[in-house]
Design an enzyme around this catalytic site. Sequence first.
Site, short mmCIF file in Angstrom:
data_model
loop_
_atom_site.label_atom_id
_atom_site.label_comp_id
_atom_site.label_asym_id
_atom_site.label_seq_id
_atom_site.Cartn_x
_atom_site.Cartn_y
_atom_site.Cartn_z
N ASP A 1 22.79 -20.44 -5.36
CA ASP A 1 21.88 -20.77 -6.46
C ASP A 1 22.23 -22.15 -7.00
OD1 ASP A 1 24.37 -19.74 -7.90
OD2 ASP A 1 23.16 -20.50 -9.54
N LYS B 1 33.24 -22.76 -8.27
CA LYS B 1 32.93 -22.28 -6.93
C LYS B 1 33.58 -23.10 -5.81
CE LYS B 1 29.88 -18.78 -7.04
NZ LYS B 1 29.89 -17.59 -6.16
#
Length: 402
Positions: free
Chosen positions: A123, A76
């Site tokens: 998350d 990410k």
Amino acid sequence: MYKNFKMTDIQKAQTDERVRDFLSMEACANVSSYHKSYPQYTSTPLVELKETAAHFGLKNVFVKDESYRFGLNAFKVLGASYAMGVYLAEKLGLPLEKLSYEALTSQEAKEKLGDMTFITTTDGNHGRGLAWTAQQLGYKSIVKMPKGSAQERLDNIRACGSDAEITDMNYDDAVRHCNELAQKHGYVMVQDTAWEGYTQIPKDIMRGYATMAFEAIEQLGDTVPTHVFLQAGVGSMAGAVAGLLANHYGDKKPMIVIVEPNKADCIYRTAEAKDGKLHFVTGDMDTIMAGLACGEPNQIGWDVLTETAEYAVSAPDWVAARGMRVLGNPVGQDRKIISGESGAATFGFVSTVMEREELKELREQLKLDENSVVLCFSTEGDTDRKNYLDTVWDGKDSSYNG
């Protein structure tokens, strides 16, 4: 279609304009150069699982192992770091071809930009990437996590100097909350979900994600995959990788299949409806695939997928759990991969479809056979180590009901 699986085709967009053009090889080469400018950069491994592929009746399997990315155990950071870099470059009047870690951390840049705070919802993996980048570049960050997020992921974000907390909201509501805070306090919102008036940063995040596909193309060399399986949350990563692969391979583009948890299958539902509208999943979305527990598709990612992907699959949690165990225990001398629940979803699906006789029809529809060369992206390692060990040691989420 089956008791535990649903699959639908993705209807191709009828338009002369190609949405995916912002993911050209030239553009993504510049993005890759930016990532390479960070001192911590190394290309992540593309692992060949030849013996495991033969066991499942496939010609070959390649898995891009993102657990090595910048020491953060997930891919990410590629999106967050590039989007943040582009935002800062525009403030500096710096051409994107000159964008680099050195340019952004120079004394001149710091004096011109002053203090700045970046904010996001996550998350775990995206927020850690944003917090790490902010720390590297000398800025503040705020991270809000949806309810049910793992404490370990929160601790890792805080270790990067971020003001982070787990909220009592689901993912999509937490995104809206962060956007309200950004507008109120002048923070910079960095999110891979697009909405009206907020499209540039999501596009830049997608370009950032494409670096791992750019690396994979270089690592594959003359080998052209026949199938690529991509997991989806909001669909940004899937769209980024699918778009670049389609642009690069052209007429030789592999079949692209999107895999989601059946408790958060917004891409599948949007594809199934075939009405030109995005379809949402609401509620808690209680899946072990925490990184994919997103109920609202990114419009940009979805538009790219309508140009590039053939199928969308909705799958139960045990598929991801199986993928974690198989990748951690491959056949013969194949190199093991520590893959988290979101990272292992796609190979878990492939291995199940190839092994279960009752899924023969699905296997044939996907044209998976002894001539198939499969490419998957393990997008995270054991970012929630307790859950990883519960799954691979103690058999959590291992049930199969046909």
